[in-house]
Design an enzyme around this catalytic site. Structure first.
Site, PDB file in Angstrom:
ATOM      1  N   LYS A 272       0.709  -1.182   0.111  1.00 39.45           N
ATOM      2  CA  LYS A 272      -0.034   0.108   0.125  1.00 39.45           C
ATOM      3  C   LYS A 272       0.894   1.345  -0.078  1.00 39.45           C
ATOM      4  O   LYS A 272       2.008   1.189   0.110  1.00 39.45           O
ATOM      5  CB  LYS A 272      -0.906  -0.033   1.300  1.00 39.45           C
ATOM      6  CG  LYS A 272      -0.251  -0.141   2.628  1.00 39.45           C
ATOM      7  CD  LYS A 272      -0.806  -0.459   3.556  1.00 39.45           C
ATOM      8  CE  LYS A 272      -0.184  -0.438   4.926  1.00 39.45           C
ATOM      9  NZ  LYS A 272      -0.602  -0.996   6.160  1.00 39.45           N
TER      10      LYS A 272
ATOM     11  N   TYR B  86      16.651  29.931   7.837  1.00 41.96           N
ATOM     12  CA  TYR B  86      15.455  30.580   8.376  1.00 41.96           C
ATOM     13  C   TYR B  86      15.531  30.561   9.806  1.00 41.96           C
ATOM     14  O   TYR B  86      15.831  29.595  10.672  1.00 41.96           O
ATOM     15  CB  TYR B  86      14.255  29.816   7.827  1.00 41.96           C
ATOM     16  CG  TYR B  86      13.838  30.155   6.566  1.00 41.96           C
ATOM     17  CD1 TYR B  86      13.586  31.419   6.051  1.00 41.96           C
ATOM     18  CD2 TYR B  86      13.966  28.741   5.561  1.00 41.96           C
ATOM     19  CE1 TYR B  86      13.255  31.552   4.643  1.00 41.96           C
ATOM     20  CE2 TYR B  86      13.765  29.259   4.120  1.00 41.96           C
ATOM     21  CZ  TYR B  86      13.361  30.376   3.985  1.00 41.96           C
ATOM     22  OH  TYR B  86      13.043  30.607   2.447  1.00 41.96           O
TER      23      TYR B  86
HETATM   24  C1  LIG Z   1       0.024  -1.913   6.481  1.00 41.05           C
HETATM   25  C2  LIG Z   1      -0.494  -2.980   7.318  1.00 41.05           C
HETATM   26  C3  LIG Z   1       0.413  -4.196   7.535  1.00 41.05           C
HETATM   27  C4  LIG Z   1       1.945  -4.215   7.755  1.00 41.05           C
HETATM   28  O1  LIG Z   1       2.400  -3.573   8.670  1.00 41.05           O
HETATM   29  P1  LIG Z   1       3.950  -3.512   9.094  1.00 41.05           P
HETATM   30  O2  LIG Z   1       3.713  -2.955  10.260  1.00 41.05           O
HETATM   31  O3  LIG Z   1       4.399  -2.543   7.943  1.00 41.05           O
HETATM   32  O4  LIG Z   1       4.481  -4.817   8.720  1.00 41.05           O
HETATM   33  C5  LIG Z   1      -0.203  -5.322   7.983  1.00 41.05           C
HETATM   34  N1  LIG Z   1      -1.747  -5.533   8.238  1.00 41.05           N
HETATM   35  C6  LIG Z   1      -2.417  -4.386   7.869  1.00 41.05           C
HETATM   36  C7  LIG Z   1      -3.584  -4.393   8.208  1.00 41.05           C
HETATM   37  C8  LIG Z   1      -1.925  -3.374   7.435  1.00 41.05           C
HETATM   38  O5  LIG Z   1      -2.737  -2.337   7.032  1.00 41.05           O
END
Ligand SMILES: *Cc1c(COP(=O)(O)O)cnc(C)c1O
Length: 373
Positions: free
Chosen positions: A34, A262
């Protein structure tokens, strides 16, 4: 050429997947890709991780993008659908949709009822679903106590195939917390012998072997970062995948008391050299990274001095006598664990990766070994 480049080592990504297999022998693996594969590039990462059993995305649109690119592998949509229109987009896409709220069951029911009147064939109305159970995180999920009713309800829907239940851990990255154990107990009360299960994210895989059953869902570890605040990727047997690099575009000899950038957030404590590197928050480097945030200049440890600008950062060069215009600057990756930078900037590696903007150029290594999707 100036400007930041993210080098993505796809062999390292593959190594990290093999580490998942080691930790969860026999478990099917849903790789979380994702958010543009945590900023690493959706398609390249999907290609590198082609040995996984399924791809995990958060939203329907991300799944559609993979299908448009010709991906035929199983895709799990971790937030499921949010509307009738999205359900329509999902139809025939062969997604596994996560149902995390009772309202989605009602939507599905309504959809199937209305679609039956519109479609001669019922085959293309088939949806494969998982139920997400809230075992204590209180973000999304059907409460554990209502899971039995939700399972029964879904089983009654024509053209819907319920394959499994999953949950997500709130504190798996905290080795000392007993919350994971409590959530596991809640989850166990929901297990149905006919349904698949899925619990483990990266932190579970690396620290909570009792949660490793059924489908595992690693994300951050694939990208070569530790989910824990007390270890680096190397400690966890992982290899860094992203190295973010730029160059010095100016070097100044400043006097004791001179203000830099800045707000004059850095005042030179002595006569010293300050380097200016071509990266800033316009590239996704965190503006809130304070003085002292580590960087590597020509392979040597140096530190931010002054506020991060949109296109530039300023660096204390007292430790890097040889630094000059054109010197290489590593923001994280090879030689500088991303976890160290994240800790200094008060954030986590996940966010550093995800926030890189389109202005950063991506270079992929190990691509010659990529399989076609
Ligand atoms: C993003 C996600 C993961 C992966 O989690 P990590 O901490 O990056 O290993 C697993 N399960 C769900 C439902 C997620 O949304």
């Amino acid at each position: 050429m100036t400007g930041p480049v993210a080098r993505i080592d796809l062999d390292a990504m593959r190594h990290n997947l093999s580490r998942v297999r080691e930790l969860a022998p026999g478990s099917p693996v849903v790789v979380a890709i994702k958010a543009n594969a945590y900023g690493h590039g959706l398609i390249e990462s999907a290609q590198a991780l082609v040995d996984a059993d399924a791809y995990g995305v958060a939203r329907v649109e991300e799944g559609l993008q993979l299908r448009r690119e010709g991906v035929s592998k199983k895709i799990m949509v971790l937030e499921g659908f949010a509307s009738h229109a999205e359900l329509m987009l999902c139809q025939g896409r062969d997604f596994e949709l996560v149902i995390h709220d009772i309202s989605q069951i009602t939507q599905l029911e309504d959809y199937l009822t209305s679609e039956r009147t519109h479609h001669a064939s019922q085959d293309d109305a088939a949806f494969v679903v998982w139920i997400k159970i809230d075992t204590g995180m209180h973000r999304i999920g059907i409460p554990a106590g209502e899971s039995r009713a939700a399972i029964e309800k879904l089983r009654q829907l024509p053209n819907v195939k319920l394959v499994g239940i999953l949950t997500h851990m709130a504190s798996a990255d905290d080795r000392k917390s007993d919350y994971t154990q409590l959530q596991l107990q809640q989850f166990e009360s929901c297990i149905d012998p006919e349904l698949e299960v899925s619990i483990a994210n990266s932190a579970c895989l690396l620290n909570w072997p009792q949660s490793v059953m059924g489908w595992v869902r690693p994300g951050i570890m694939l990208y070569g970062a530790s989910p824990f605040s007390d270890s680096t990727a190397a400690d966890e047997g992982l290899q860094a995948v992203m190295t973010l690099r730029t160059h010095l575009i100016a070097v100044h000899e400043l006097k004791k008391g001179d203000a830099v950038g800045y707000g004059g957030a850095w005042r030179c404590p002595e006569d010293m050299r300050i380097g200016v590197a071509a990266i800033g928050y316009g590239d996704g480097y965190p503006r809130h990274a304070p003085n002292g945030t580590p960087v590597l200049v020509d392979g040597k440890h140096a530190a931010l001095a002054g506020r991060v600008s949109m296109d530039m950062i300023t660096i204390d060069l007292r430790n890097v006598a040889q630094a000059r215009v054109g010197s290489s600057v590593v923001l994280w990756g090879e030689g500088l664990p991303v976890e160290e930078v994240a800790a200094a900037a008060g954030t986590i590696s996940y966010e550093l990766f995800c926030r890189l903007t389109a202005r950063v150029k991506f270079r992929y290594e190990g691509k010659e070994l990529l399989n076609h999707l």
